[in-house]
Write a protein that holds these residues in place. Structure first.
Motif, short mmCIF file in Angstrom:
data_model
loop_
_atom_site.label_atom_id
_atom_site.label_comp_id
_atom_site.label_asym_id
_atom_site.label_seq_id
_atom_site.Cartn_x
_atom_site.Cartn_y
_atom_site.Cartn_z
N ALA A 101 35.91 -23.84 29.22
CA ALA A 101 35.31 -24.84 28.33
C ALA A 101 34.57 -24.15 27.19
CB ALA A 101 34.35 -25.73 29.12
N GLY A 102 34.80 -24.66 25.97
CA GLY A 102 34.10 -24.17 24.80
C GLY A 102 34.57 -22.83 24.25
N VAL A 103 35.65 -22.29 24.79
CA VAL A 103 36.13 -20.96 24.39
C VAL A 103 37.56 -21.06 23.86
CG1 VAL A 103 36.65 -18.62 25.19
CG2 VAL A 103 34.70 -19.86 26.15
N THR A 104 37.82 -20.42 22.72
CA THR A 104 39.18 -20.31 22.19
C THR A 104 39.63 -18.86 22.31
OG1 THR A 104 38.42 -19.88 19.92
CG2 THR A 104 38.78 -22.18 20.54
N GLN A 105 40.93 -18.65 22.18
CA GLN A 105 41.47 -17.29 22.29
C GLN A 105 42.62 -17.10 21.30
OE1 GLN A 105 43.05 -16.27 26.15
NE2 GLN A 105 43.47 -14.15 25.60
N ASP A 106 42.58 -16.01 20.55
CA ASP A 106 43.67 -15.65 19.65
C ASP A 106 44.59 -14.68 20.37
OD1 ASP A 106 42.37 -17.15 17.80
OD2 ASP A 106 41.88 -15.53 16.43
N PRO B 78 40.09 -24.57 23.92
CA PRO B 78 39.36 -24.53 25.20
C PRO B 78 40.07 -25.30 26.30
CG PRO B 78 37.86 -24.97 23.39
CD PRO B 78 39.24 -25.08 22.82
N ARG B 79 39.85 -24.85 27.53
CA ARG B 79 40.44 -25.46 28.73
C ARG B 79 41.94 -25.63 28.59
NH1 ARG B 79 37.52 -27.28 32.73
NH2 ARG B 79 39.05 -28.88 33.27
N SER B 80 42.59 -24.56 28.16
CA SER B 80 44.04 -24.57 27.96
C SER B 80 44.65 -23.37 28.66
CB SER B 80 44.38 -24.55 26.47
OG SER B 80 43.83 -25.68 25.81
N ALA B 81 45.95 -23.43 28.91
CA ALA B 81 46.63 -22.34 29.59
C ALA B 81 48.08 -22.26 29.12
CB ALA B 81 46.59 -22.55 31.11
N VAL B 82 48.57 -21.03 28.97
CA VAL B 82 49.96 -20.81 28.58
C VAL B 82 50.57 -19.71 29.46
CG1 VAL B 82 49.76 -21.54 26.18
CG2 VAL B 82 49.26 -19.17 26.78
N ALA B 83 51.87 -19.83 29.66
CA ALA B 83 52.66 -18.77 30.30
C ALA B 83 53.66 -18.27 29.27
CB ALA B 83 53.37 -19.31 31.53
N MET B 84 53.77 -16.95 29.13
CA MET B 84 54.61 -16.36 28.09
C MET B 84 55.90 -15.81 28.71
SD MET B 84 52.04 -16.66 25.89
CE MET B 84 52.14 -15.61 24.45
N ASP C 77 38.68 -24.25 13.48
CA ASP C 77 37.45 -23.99 12.72
C ASP C 77 36.25 -24.73 13.30
OD1 ASP C 77 38.90 -22.44 10.79
OD2 ASP C 77 39.59 -24.32 9.87
N GLY C 78 36.43 -25.26 14.51
CA GLY C 78 35.32 -25.97 15.15
C GLY C 78 35.08 -27.36 14.61
N MET C 79 36.10 -27.96 13.99
CA MET C 79 35.93 -29.29 13.40
C MET C 79 36.78 -30.33 14.13
SD MET C 79 35.95 -28.59 9.30
CE MET C 79 35.89 -30.37 9.01
N LEU C 80 36.18 -31.48 14.37
CA LEU C 80 36.88 -32.62 14.93
C LEU C 80 36.85 -33.73 13.90
CD1 LEU C 80 38.23 -34.23 17.21
CD2 LEU C 80 35.93 -34.75 18.08
N PRO D 251 37.02 -30.72 26.29
CA PRO D 251 37.29 -29.30 26.53
C PRO D 251 36.23 -28.36 25.96
CG PRO D 251 39.26 -30.42 25.71
CD PRO D 251 38.11 -31.35 25.52
N TRP D 252 35.39 -28.85 25.09
CA TRP D 252 34.41 -28.00 24.42
C TRP D 252 33.07 -27.94 25.14
CZ3 TRP D 252 35.67 -25.10 20.08
CH2 TRP D 252 36.97 -25.33 19.59
N THR D 253 32.98 -28.60 26.28
CA THR D 253 31.74 -28.57 27.05
C THR D 253 32.05 -28.56 28.54
OG1 THR D 253 29.70 -29.78 27.56
CG2 THR D 253 31.61 -31.10 26.89
N SER D 254 31.21 -27.90 29.31
CA SER D 254 31.37 -27.90 30.77
C SER D 254 30.75 -29.14 31.39
CB SER D 254 30.73 -26.64 31.37
OG SER D 254 29.37 -26.56 31.02
N THR D 255 30.10 -29.97 30.59
CA THR D 255 29.53 -31.23 31.08
C THR D 255 30.61 -32.30 31.12
OG1 THR D 255 27.36 -30.71 30.16
CG2 THR D 255 27.81 -33.02 30.65
N ARG D 256 30.77 -32.92 32.25
CA ARG D 256 31.75 -34.00 32.39
C ARG D 256 31.20 -35.26 31.73
NH1 ARG D 256 37.13 -35.14 33.47
NH2 ARG D 256 37.31 -37.15 34.49
#
Length: 323
Positions: A121-126, A139-145, A249-252, A268-273
């Motif tokens: 939650a709250g984390v992106t990855q390049d 955030p809160r995403s997963a991929v298989a390559m 860019d952190g914009m919704l 996905p941007w917060t660990s709070t449900r």
């Protein structure tokens, strides 16, 4: 499972994981291996099942009054030593805490095992690929390559990702998201899937999207085009290309979106449900720009104009109510 845990704690954790993913063969294999490692593991597993089984059998009103404990320990024939009582109580307390922790902080153990890249939650990855392409994972995403000499395939297992693709006609770049397959024709595009809905939106270039079976999707998308698949329903739409993928860019950006949709985008941007406990409020539509890096503040800004209030029930749950 972390072996730094005591057998009692590990058993309670396994109980939670197996209830969440009862049909996962890999998780079951790991559990069986843990179970056979030590007699202490087998003893702890038997005791946690006995404890939780007794608690589940207690009527709701007795659970609220502590009646389950009296039922378990009330008669001399069923009485245990003080150590045993404390251990069972500790099991129950840990199991309740583990339910909350597993739901909020340790989601989808099996997903992590299948994924090559996973974000919390709250984390992106390049992710920079060897062919010069780039994947930005939300955030809160997963991929298989799956990268070979003949194909470039990425399975979006959950969540959202933005793709900047280096075109190579001899080695197609394919993204599989839910029932939808997106094949690059030299482009920048966004894909999202959450199990119930899958979407693909193109910011630049073109993408060929398809889906087999009853969906019957087969078309090319160009800059500004998007397609949403909900069950067997296909919804086509357009939007300003520059608004696609702005979450990087952190914009919704909301363009006449419902509050329910906005909460789903913030989640996905917060660990709070976040739970919207007001049906009328959930369908109200909003427009505007919000800061994904401050989801709690953005949530307040989204619901406040319509009389919505955000209450923090626990550090892990927030309740949105309305008048």
């Amino acid at each position: 499972m972390a072996e730094s845990r005591s057998p009692d704690e590990a058993a309670a954790g396994w109980h939670i994981y197996l209830r969440e993913e009862p049909d996962d063969p890999e998780l079951r294999r790991q559990f069986e291996a843990w179970l056979q490692e030590s007699p202490l593991h087998r003893q702890a597993w038997a005791e946690i099942n006995e404890t939780l089984g007794v608690l589940d059998l207690a009527p709701p009103e007795r659970k609220r009054r502590g009646g389950a404990r009296r039922r378990f320990w009330g008669s001399p024939a069923n009485d245990r030593t003080g150590r045993r009582k404390a251990k069972v109580a500790a099991f129950a307390g840990f199991a309740m805490a583990a339910c909350i922790a597993a739901f909020v902080f340790v989601p989808d153990l099996s997903l992590r095992l299948r994924a090559d890249h996973y974000t919390q939650a709250g984390v992106t990855q390049d992710i920079h690929l060897a062919d010069g392409s780039e994947v930005i994972l939300a955030p809160r995403s997963a991929v298989a390559m799956h990268m070979t000499a003949h194909e470039r395939r990425i399975d979006l297992l959950r969540g959202e990702a933005y793709f900047v693709v280096h075109h190579d006609a001899s080695r197609p770049f394919t993204v599989i998201a839910g029932p939808v397959t997106a094949t690059d024709i030299g482009t920048m595009f966004d894909a999202r899937t959450d199990g119930d809905e899958t979407s693909v939106a193109v910011r630049e270039g073109a993408v060929h999207v398809s889906a087999e079976g009853s969906i019957g999707l087969e078309r090319d998308l160009h800059a500004g085009d998007r397609v949403d698949v909900r069950g067997a329903q296909v919804i086509s739409d357009t939007q300003a290309p520059e608004t696609i993928g702005l979450w990087r860019d952190g914009m919704l950006v909301a363009q006449d979106n419902t509050i329910a949709d906005m909460v789903a985008a913030l989640q996905p941007w917060t660990s709070t449900r976040i739970i919207v406990a007001h049906d009328t409020l959930a369908v109200r539509k909003v427009s505007g720009s919000y800061d994904l890096h401050h989801p709690e503040t953005s949530l307040q800004l989204i619901v406040h104009p319509y009389g919505g209030k955000v209450m923090s029930v626990t550090p892990w749950f927030a309740l949105v109510t309305g008048r």
